[in-house]
Scaffold this active site. Structure first.
Site, PDB file in Angstrom:
ATOM      1  N   HIS A   4     -10.287  -5.151  -2.816  1.00 13.86           N
ATOM      2  CA  HIS A   4      -8.178  -5.247  -2.623  1.00 13.86           C
ATOM      3  C   HIS A   4      -8.832  -5.956  -0.676  1.00 13.86           C
ATOM      4  CE1 HIS A   4     -10.357  -1.362  -2.267  1.00 13.86           C
ATOM      5  NE2 HIS A   4      -9.500  -1.585  -0.868  1.00 13.86           N
ATOM      6  N   ASP A  13       0.816  -0.748   0.042  1.00  7.47           N
ATOM      7  CA  ASP A  13       0.054  -0.073  -0.063  1.00  7.47           C
ATOM      8  C   ASP A  13       0.778   0.989  -0.301  1.00  7.47           C
ATOM      9  OD1 ASP A  13      -3.185   0.677   0.950  1.00  7.47           O
ATOM     10  OD2 ASP A  13      -1.858   2.679   0.987  1.00  7.47           O
ATOM     11  N   ILE A  14       0.445   1.947  -0.870  1.00  9.85           N
ATOM     12  CA  ILE A  14       1.539   2.818  -0.640  1.00  9.85           C
ATOM     13  C   ILE A  14       1.186   4.444   0.330  1.00  9.85           C
ATOM     14  CG2 ILE A  14      -0.599   4.795  -1.797  1.00  9.85           C
ATOM     15  CD1 ILE A  14       1.321   6.060  -4.087  1.00  9.85           C
ATOM     16  N   ASN A  49     -12.476  -3.330   2.809  1.00 11.35           N
ATOM     17  CA  ASN A  49     -13.646  -2.606   2.842  1.00 11.35           C
ATOM     18  C   ASN A  49     -15.489  -2.294   1.208  1.00 11.35           C
ATOM     19  OD1 ASN A  49     -12.548  -0.755   5.167  1.00 11.35           O
ATOM     20  ND2 ASN A  49     -11.049   0.118   3.806  1.00 11.35           N
ATOM     21  N   HIS A  77      -6.787  -5.885   2.298  1.00 13.60           N
ATOM     22  CA  HIS A  77      -5.509  -4.953   2.908  1.00 13.60           C
ATOM     23  C   HIS A  77      -4.904  -6.542   4.172  1.00 13.60           C
ATOM     24  CE1 HIS A  77      -7.269  -0.783   2.256  1.00 13.60           C
ATOM     25  NE2 HIS A  77      -7.795  -1.081   2.099  1.00 13.60           N
ATOM     26  N   GLY A 102     -15.214   3.260   3.965  1.00 11.42           N
ATOM     27  CA  GLY A 102     -14.312   4.313   3.422  1.00 11.42           C
ATOM     28  C   GLY A 102     -13.196   3.589   2.213  1.00 11.42           C
ATOM     29  N   GLN A 103     -14.014   2.847   1.394  1.00 10.02           N
ATOM     30  CA  GLN A 103     -13.620   1.972   0.034  1.00 10.02           C
ATOM     31  C   GLN A 103     -13.477   3.594  -1.278  1.00 10.02           C
ATOM     32  OE1 GLN A 103     -16.793  -0.684  -1.316  1.00 10.02           O
ATOM     33  NE2 GLN A 103     -14.689  -1.547  -3.345  1.00 10.02           N
TER      34      GLN A 103
HETATM   35  P1  AMP Z   1      -9.583   1.436   0.002  1.00 10.14           P
HETATM   36  O1  AMP Z   1      -9.759   2.528   1.431  1.00 10.14           O
HETATM   37  O2  AMP Z   1     -10.074   0.336   1.058  1.00 10.14           O
HETATM   38  O3  AMP Z   1     -10.546   1.358  -0.527  1.00 10.14           O
HETATM   39  O4  AMP Z   1      -7.935   1.524   0.123  1.00 10.14           O
HETATM   40  C1  AMP Z   1      -7.249   1.449  -1.016  1.00 10.14           C
HETATM   41  C2  AMP Z   1      -6.047   1.820  -0.787  1.00 10.14           C
HETATM   42  O5  AMP Z   1      -5.229   2.331  -2.135  1.00 10.14           O
HETATM   43  C3  AMP Z   1      -5.646   2.824   0.359  1.00 10.14           C
HETATM   44  O6  AMP Z   1      -5.324   2.456   1.351  1.00 10.14           O
HETATM   45  C4  AMP Z   1      -4.677   3.232  -0.659  1.00 10.14           C
HETATM   46  O7  AMP Z   1      -3.059   3.927   0.255  1.00 10.14           O
HETATM   47  C5  AMP Z   1      -4.248   2.603  -1.698  1.00 10.14           C
HETATM   48  N1  AMP Z   1      -3.654   3.001  -2.558  1.00 10.14           N
HETATM   49  C6  AMP Z   1      -4.050   3.874  -3.550  1.00 10.14           C
HETATM   50  N2  AMP Z   1      -3.015   4.324  -4.246  1.00 10.14           N
HETATM   51  C7  AMP Z   1      -2.531   3.234  -4.535  1.00 10.14           C
HETATM   52  C8  AMP Z   1      -1.256   3.122  -5.397  1.00 10.14           C
HETATM   53  N3  AMP Z   1      -1.182   3.434  -6.974  1.00 10.14           N
HETATM   54  N4  AMP Z   1       0.027   1.999  -4.951  1.00 10.14           N
HETATM   55  C9  AMP Z   1      -0.154   1.478  -3.768  1.00 10.14           C
HETATM   56  N5  AMP Z   1      -1.548   1.230  -3.137  1.00 10.14           N
HETATM   57  C10 AMP Z   1      -2.375   2.244  -3.365  1.00 10.14           C
END
Ligand code: AMP
Ligand code: ZN
Length: 119
Positions: free
Chosen positions: A105, A30-31, A92, A107, A98-99
């Site tokens: 995906h 995760d970024i 999520n 986590h 918070g999706q």
């Molecule tokens: P969610 O809030 O459950 O939809 O999670 C989406 C996740 O994607 C968040 O934790 C972000 O930090 C992660 N995310 C968004 N863009 C990227 C990216 N380019 N590389 C890795 N993770 C990312």
């Protein structure tokens, strides 16, 4: 050409810090990590939510969870026997949870004490 961020990462159009993949699943860091280990596990095929995936391809959902277990083992969060320290899976669904990315995906979180309830 898709505007789905995670489909574009699977396609190699956007960089990903890949930690594990098979022909059907993809795992990357995760970024914006919320724990020392914070990896996202996704199916390579686009599905919007975990519930939809369960209904349309339960075997693929099983592969996602299995890949999460593989990542947790790689990261030292579980031993071969499934022992401590352990990890948390979060999926999520929808805005109140918070999706933000509408490609399912999971986590994988670990490496510190995780509070419960998460808040
Ligand atoms: P969610 O809030 O459950 O939809 O999670 C989406 C996740 O994607 C968040 O934790 C972000 O930090 C992660 N995310 C968004 N863009 C990227 C990216 N380019 N590389 C890795 N993770 C990312
Ligand atoms: Zn997608």
């Amino acid at each position: 050409m898709t505007d789905c961020l995670f489909c574009r990462m699977v396609a190699g159009e956007i960089p990903a810090d890949v930690v594990h993949q098979t022909d059907r699943v993809f795992a990357f860091r995760d970024i914006n990590p919320q724990a020392p280990t914070h990896v996202l596990v996704i199916p390579k095929e686009h599905h919007p939510t975990i519930g939809e995936l369960a209904g349309s391809d339960a075997a693929l959902l099983g592969e996602v969870v299995g890949a999460a277990q593989t990542v947790a083992r790689q990261e030292g969060l579980i031993g071969a026997d499934g022992a401590e320290p352990g990890y948390r899976l979060v999926a999520n669904t929808g805005p109140q949870a918070g999706q933000t990315v509408h490609h399912v995906h999971v986590h994988v979180l670990g490496g510190r004490n995780l509070t419960w309830p998460p808040g």
